[in-house]
Design a protein around this motif. Structure first.
Motif, PDB file in Angstrom:
ATOM      1  N   HIS A 126       0.832  -1.300  -0.071  1.00 47.56           N
ATOM      2  CA  HIS A 126       0.110   0.031   0.145  1.00 47.56           C
ATOM      3  C   HIS A 126       0.725   1.165   0.113  1.00 47.56           C
ATOM      4  O   HIS A 126       0.747   2.463  -0.714  1.00 47.56           O
ATOM      5  CB  HIS A 126      -0.918  -0.070   1.435  1.00 47.56           C
ATOM      6  CG  HIS A 126      -1.734   1.183   1.272  1.00 47.56           C
ATOM      7  ND1 HIS A 126      -2.184   1.912   2.425  1.00 47.56           N
ATOM      8  CD2 HIS A 126      -2.336   1.771   0.268  1.00 47.56           C
ATOM      9  CE1 HIS A 126      -2.778   2.859   2.232  1.00 47.56           C
ATOM     10  NE2 HIS A 126      -3.104   2.945   0.843  1.00 47.56           N
ATOM     11  N   CYS A 152      -0.851  -5.547   8.258  1.00 44.22           N
ATOM     12  CA  CYS A 152      -0.045  -4.302   8.423  1.00 44.22           C
ATOM     13  C   CYS A 152      -1.005  -3.281   9.196  1.00 44.22           C
ATOM     14  O   CYS A 152      -2.215  -2.854   9.038  1.00 44.22           O
ATOM     15  CB  CYS A 152      -0.222  -3.645   6.865  1.00 44.22           C
ATOM     16  SG  CYS A 152       0.883  -2.038   6.910  1.00 44.22           S
ATOM     17  N   HIS A 204      -2.831   0.855   8.164  1.00 46.26           N
ATOM     18  CA  HIS A 204      -4.141   0.806   7.781  1.00 46.26           C
ATOM     19  C   HIS A 204      -4.905  -0.483   7.712  1.00 46.26           C
ATOM     20  O   HIS A 204      -6.037  -0.414   7.375  1.00 46.26           O
ATOM     21  CB  HIS A 204      -4.136   1.539   6.432  1.00 46.26           C
ATOM     22  CG  HIS A 204      -3.423   2.671   6.306  1.00 46.26           C
ATOM     23  ND1 HIS A 204      -2.162   2.770   5.582  1.00 46.26           N
ATOM     24  CD2 HIS A 204      -3.498   3.947   6.756  1.00 46.26           C
ATOM     25  CE1 HIS A 204      -1.675   4.006   5.646  1.00 46.26           C
ATOM     26  NE2 HIS A 204      -2.329   4.787   6.268  1.00 46.26           N
TER      27      HIS A 204
HETATM   28  S1  FES Z   1       0.623   1.015   4.883  1.00 52.01           S
HETATM   29 FE1  FES Z   1       0.017  -1.073   4.970  1.00 52.01          FE
HETATM   30  S2  FES Z   1      -2.207  -0.871   4.992  1.00 52.01           S
HETATM   31 FE2  FES Z   1      -1.316   1.327   4.568  1.00 52.01          FE
END
Ligand code: FES
Length: 121
Positions: free
Chosen positions: A51, A74, A77
């Motif tokens: 992402h 992660c 987010h």
């Molecule tokens: S940086 Fe991993 S979900 Fe946004």
């Protein structure tokens, strides 16, 4: 699933094969990577969220998995990844994937990041 990246073989073992139980993860900060055990198999991925490439996934040491140990998460987010493939199955990185890294387990059970086996061609 993309082919594992080719990396220099790590000389010192990063951990032992038996160190990680099912649903556990180990961060490898020096290698910008992490290892998880899922369905009995150790798998390694680059610690970089698709992402926001370069963003590490864990919010604290070794915190790469959901509470039930069934998904890589992660924590920036909340994207969830399949530990078997590294593909994002929910959240901000849907359809994108973690970068898999090849592992080698030596005869003493030491776990190393390794070049993928030769395809013979
Ligand atoms: S940086 Fe991993 S979900 Fe946004």
């Amino acid at each position: 699933m993309p082919e594992p990246l080719t990396l220099p073989v790590s000389t010192a073992a990063l951990c032992r094969d038996g160190d990680l139980a099912e649903g556990q993860a180990l961060g490898l900060p020096a290698q910008q990577a992490f290892i998880v055990r899922h369905d009995g198999v150790l798998r390694a991925f680059r610690d970089s969220c698709p992402h926001q490439p370069g963003a590490p996934l864990a919010w604290r040491r070794d915190a790469y998995l959901s509470a039930d140990g069934r998904h890589i998460v992660c924590h920036a987010h909340g994207a969830r990844f399949d530990p078997a493939t590294g593909v994002c199955t929910a959240g901000a990185a849907l359809g994108l994937g973690l970068t898999p890294l090849a592992l080698h387990i030596d005869t003493q059970g030491g776990v190393h990041l390794a070049e993928p086996p030769s395809s013979g061609d």
